[in-house]
Design an enzyme around this catalytic site. Structure first.
Site, PDB file in Angstrom:
ATOM      1  N   TYR A   1       0.834  -1.208   0.000  1.00  0.00           N
ATOM      2  CA  TYR A   1       0.000   0.000   0.000  1.00  0.00           C
ATOM      3  C   TYR A   1       0.876   1.269   0.000  1.00  0.00           C
ATOM      4  O   TYR A   1       0.631   2.208  -0.766  1.00  0.00           O
ATOM      5  CB  TYR A   1      -0.892  -0.050   1.240  1.00  0.00           C
TER       6      TYR A   1
ATOM      7  N   LYS B   1       0.916   4.099  -2.864  1.00  0.00           N
ATOM      8  CA  LYS B   1       0.510   5.471  -2.527  1.00  0.00           C
ATOM      9  C   LYS B   1       1.648   6.471  -2.752  1.00  0.00           C
ATOM     10  O   LYS B   1       1.411   7.602  -3.170  1.00  0.00           O
ATOM     11  CB  LYS B   1       0.002   5.525  -1.078  1.00  0.00           C
TER      12      LYS B   1
HETATM   13  N1  CAA Z   1       6.101  -1.197  14.757  1.00  0.00           N
HETATM   14  C1  CAA Z   1       7.013  -2.111  15.168  1.00  0.00           C
HETATM   15  N2  CAA Z   1       6.731  -3.371  15.466  1.00  0.00           N
HETATM   16  C2  CAA Z   1       5.458  -3.751  15.337  1.00  0.00           C
HETATM   17  C3  CAA Z   1       4.435  -2.866  14.931  1.00  0.00           C
HETATM   18  C4  CAA Z   1       4.807  -1.545  14.643  1.00  0.00           C
HETATM   19  N3  CAA Z   1       3.921  -0.633  14.231  1.00  0.00           N
HETATM   20  N4  CAA Z   1       3.278  -3.532  14.892  1.00  0.00           N
HETATM   21  C5  CAA Z   1       3.545  -4.799  15.273  1.00  0.00           C
HETATM   22  N5  CAA Z   1       4.870  -4.920  15.549  1.00  0.00           N
HETATM   23  C6  CAA Z   1       5.586  -6.122  15.997  1.00  0.00           C
HETATM   24  C7  CAA Z   1       4.813  -6.843  17.085  1.00  0.00           C
HETATM   25  O1  CAA Z   1       5.118  -6.311  18.350  1.00  0.00           O
HETATM   26  C8  CAA Z   1       5.296  -8.264  16.916  1.00  0.00           C
HETATM   27  O2  CAA Z   1       6.570  -8.374  17.480  1.00  0.00           O
HETATM   28  P1  CAA Z   1       7.004  -9.702  18.287  1.00  0.00           P
HETATM   29  O3  CAA Z   1       6.893 -10.820  17.276  1.00  0.00           O
HETATM   30  O4  CAA Z   1       8.387  -9.405  18.724  1.00  0.00           O
HETATM   31  O5  CAA Z   1       6.002  -9.821  19.385  1.00  0.00           O
HETATM   32  C9  CAA Z   1       5.499  -8.397  15.406  1.00  0.00           C
HETATM   33  O6  CAA Z   1       5.632  -7.052  14.902  1.00  0.00           O
HETATM   34  C10 CAA Z   1       4.323  -9.079  14.747  1.00  0.00           C
HETATM   35  O7  CAA Z   1       3.139  -8.334  15.052  1.00  0.00           O
HETATM   36  P2  CAA Z   1       1.731  -8.898  14.663  1.00  0.00           P
HETATM   37  O8  CAA Z   1       1.532 -10.256  15.280  1.00  0.00           O
HETATM   38  O9  CAA Z   1       0.685  -7.867  14.922  1.00  0.00           O
HETATM   39  O10 CAA Z   1       1.924  -9.075  13.076  1.00  0.00           O
HETATM   40  P3  CAA Z   1       0.914  -9.570  12.026  1.00  0.00           P
HETATM   41  O11 CAA Z   1       1.746  -9.957  10.861  1.00  0.00           O
HETATM   42  O12 CAA Z   1      -0.062 -10.539  12.548  1.00  0.00           O
HETATM   43  O13 CAA Z   1       0.025  -8.275  11.732  1.00  0.00           O
HETATM   44  C11 CAA Z   1      -0.540  -6.292  10.622  1.00  0.00           C
HETATM   45  C12 CAA Z   1       0.585  -7.217  11.125  1.00  0.00           C
HETATM   46  C13 CAA Z   1      -1.632  -7.056   9.899  1.00  0.00           C
HETATM   47  C14 CAA Z   1       0.127  -5.383   9.607  1.00  0.00           C
HETATM   48  C15 CAA Z   1      -1.146  -5.531  11.789  1.00  0.00           C
HETATM   49  O14 CAA Z   1      -0.113  -4.992  12.551  1.00  0.00           O
HETATM   50  C16 CAA Z   1      -2.011  -4.373  11.268  1.00  0.00           C
HETATM   51  O15 CAA Z   1      -3.131  -4.559  10.850  1.00  0.00           O
HETATM   52  N6  CAA Z   1      -1.468  -3.134  11.307  1.00  0.00           N
HETATM   53  C17 CAA Z   1      -2.180  -1.936  10.860  1.00  0.00           C
HETATM   54  C18 CAA Z   1      -1.747  -1.570   9.486  1.00  0.00           C
HETATM   55  C19 CAA Z   1      -2.443  -0.265   9.117  1.00  0.00           C
HETATM   56  O16 CAA Z   1      -2.250   0.752   9.745  1.00  0.00           O
HETATM   57  N7  CAA Z   1      -3.227  -0.313   8.060  1.00  0.00           N
HETATM   58  C20 CAA Z   1      -3.948   0.869   7.654  1.00  0.00           C
HETATM   59  C21 CAA Z   1      -5.199   0.448   6.940  1.00  0.00           C
HETATM   60  S1  CAA Z   1      -6.252   1.815   6.567  1.00  0.00           S
HETATM   61  C22 CAA Z   1      -5.447   2.634   5.378  1.00  0.00           C
HETATM   62  O17 CAA Z   1      -4.483   2.195   4.828  1.00  0.00           O
HETATM   63  C23 CAA Z   1      -6.013   3.970   5.004  1.00  0.00           C
HETATM   64  C24 CAA Z   1      -4.969   4.983   5.014  1.00  0.00           C
HETATM   65  O18 CAA Z   1      -4.560   5.417   3.951  1.00  0.00           O
HETATM   66  C25 CAA Z   1      -4.458   5.502   6.290  1.00  0.00           C
END
Ligand code: CAA
Length: 248
Positions: A155, A159
């Site tokens: 994404y 973008k």
């Molecule tokens: N920064 C650093 N580390 C992070 C983090 C972050 N932001 N988020 C998660 N982590 C770490 C976790 O702590 C975890 O670490 P450990 O393994 O050491 O515990 C590791 O990364 C894995 O985390 P998850 O289990 O959460 O990872 P996942 O692969 O299951 O999920 C994800 C990842 C699906 C991306 C989830 O974090 C998510 O949905 N994030 C939000 C993404 C987002 O903001 N999307 C916006 C959508 S809306 C949009 O896009 C509109 C717009 O224009 C704004």
């Protein structure tokens, strides 16, 4: 222009949260608004809802991730309604996940729908805009294209690419009265954003100095501003609208 001399605006992805707000605002501001849709069931419900609220907005089918489908849709609009003065490249999807887990399909779906769509639609309207010496291309990007986001390599790449497109095309068409600009919304209260896991979303909102999600009407207002006649000297710009989440 349509038969009554109203500027015609095409909003792609019109039935989504941001698209709907843009269509309503542009309609209220005196534009002849047409929208693009991809899913038939959603489109019928949407048009019915708009009609009941007093908005006369016709939807046209097209898959903007496909060059020929986008072209067929634009030709249909131009033959039935009139030539397109403003194109709002708004259609977009997410397929979030860390790169380590991201499937090839998730990469291509996002690049095709969010970035290649900008080429597919713009390519079919730009010559007409140049010939008529007027045009507005408005690309809806994201704060996450400006700063990156954990879980959004696809994404963020798409973008960020949109704004590269904006800057280059802006230079190419400036002397023909055609402006090309990007809007980069932050986290807005749409279904797309509400699909982010609650815990993650709360952490994101905590980083927004305004302490809230944006409203779709706030982005729609900016779209209508950029579509207006008076913004003729604004081109190649990237408007941030993110509650202070990313300032630079
Ligand atoms: N920064 C650093 N580390 C992070 C983090 C972050 N932001 N988020 C998660 N982590 C770490 C976790 O702590 C975890 O670490 P450990 O393994 O050491 O515990 C590791 O990364 C894995 O985390 P998850 O289990 O959460 O990872 P996942 O692969 O299951 O999920 C994800 C990842 C699906 C991306 C989830 O974090 C998510 O949905 N994030 C939000 C993404 C987002 O903001 N999307 C916006 C959508 S809306 C949009 O896009 C509109 C717009 O224009 C704004």
């Amino acid at each position: 222009m349509d038969k009554s001399n109203k500027r015609i605006v095409l909003v792609t992805g019109a039935t989504g949260g941001l698209g709907t707000a843009m269509c309503k605002k542009l309609h209220k501001d005196g534009f002849h608004v047409v929208g693009n849709y991809h899913t038939k069931e959603k489109a019928e419900k949407w048009m019915h809802q708009m009609k009941s609220e007093g908005f006369d907005i016709e939807l046209f089918h097209g898959d903007v991730s496909d060059f020929d489908s986008a072209g067929d849709m634009i030709r249909e609009i131009e033959s039935k309604v009139g030539t397109i003065d403003t194109l709002v490249n708004n259609a977009g999807i997410t397929r979030d996940g860390r790169l380590i887990n991201m499937k090839k399909e998730d990469w291509y779906a996002v690049i095709n729908t969010n970035l290649n769509s900008v080429f597919n639609c713009t390519k079919h309207v730009i010559q007409g805009m140049i010939d008529r010496n007027f045009g507005r291309i408005i690309n809806i990007s994201s704060v996450n294209g400006q700063r990156g986001q954990f879980g959004q390599t696809n994404y963020s790449a798409a973008k960020a690419g949109m704004h590269g497109f904006t800057k280059s095309l802006a230079m190419e068409v400036a002397k023909y009265g055609v402006t090309v600009n990007t809007i980069s919304p932050g986290y807005i209260g749409t279904d797309m954003v509400m699909a982010v896991p609650e815990k993650v979303l709360n952490q994101i909102v905590a980083q927004v100095p305004m302490g809230r999600l944006g409203g779709t009407h706030e982005v729609a207002h900016l779209v209508s501003f950029l579509a207006s006649e008076e913004t003729s000297f604004i081109t190649g710009a990237n408007y941030s609208i993110n509650g202070g989440q990313h300032v630079y």
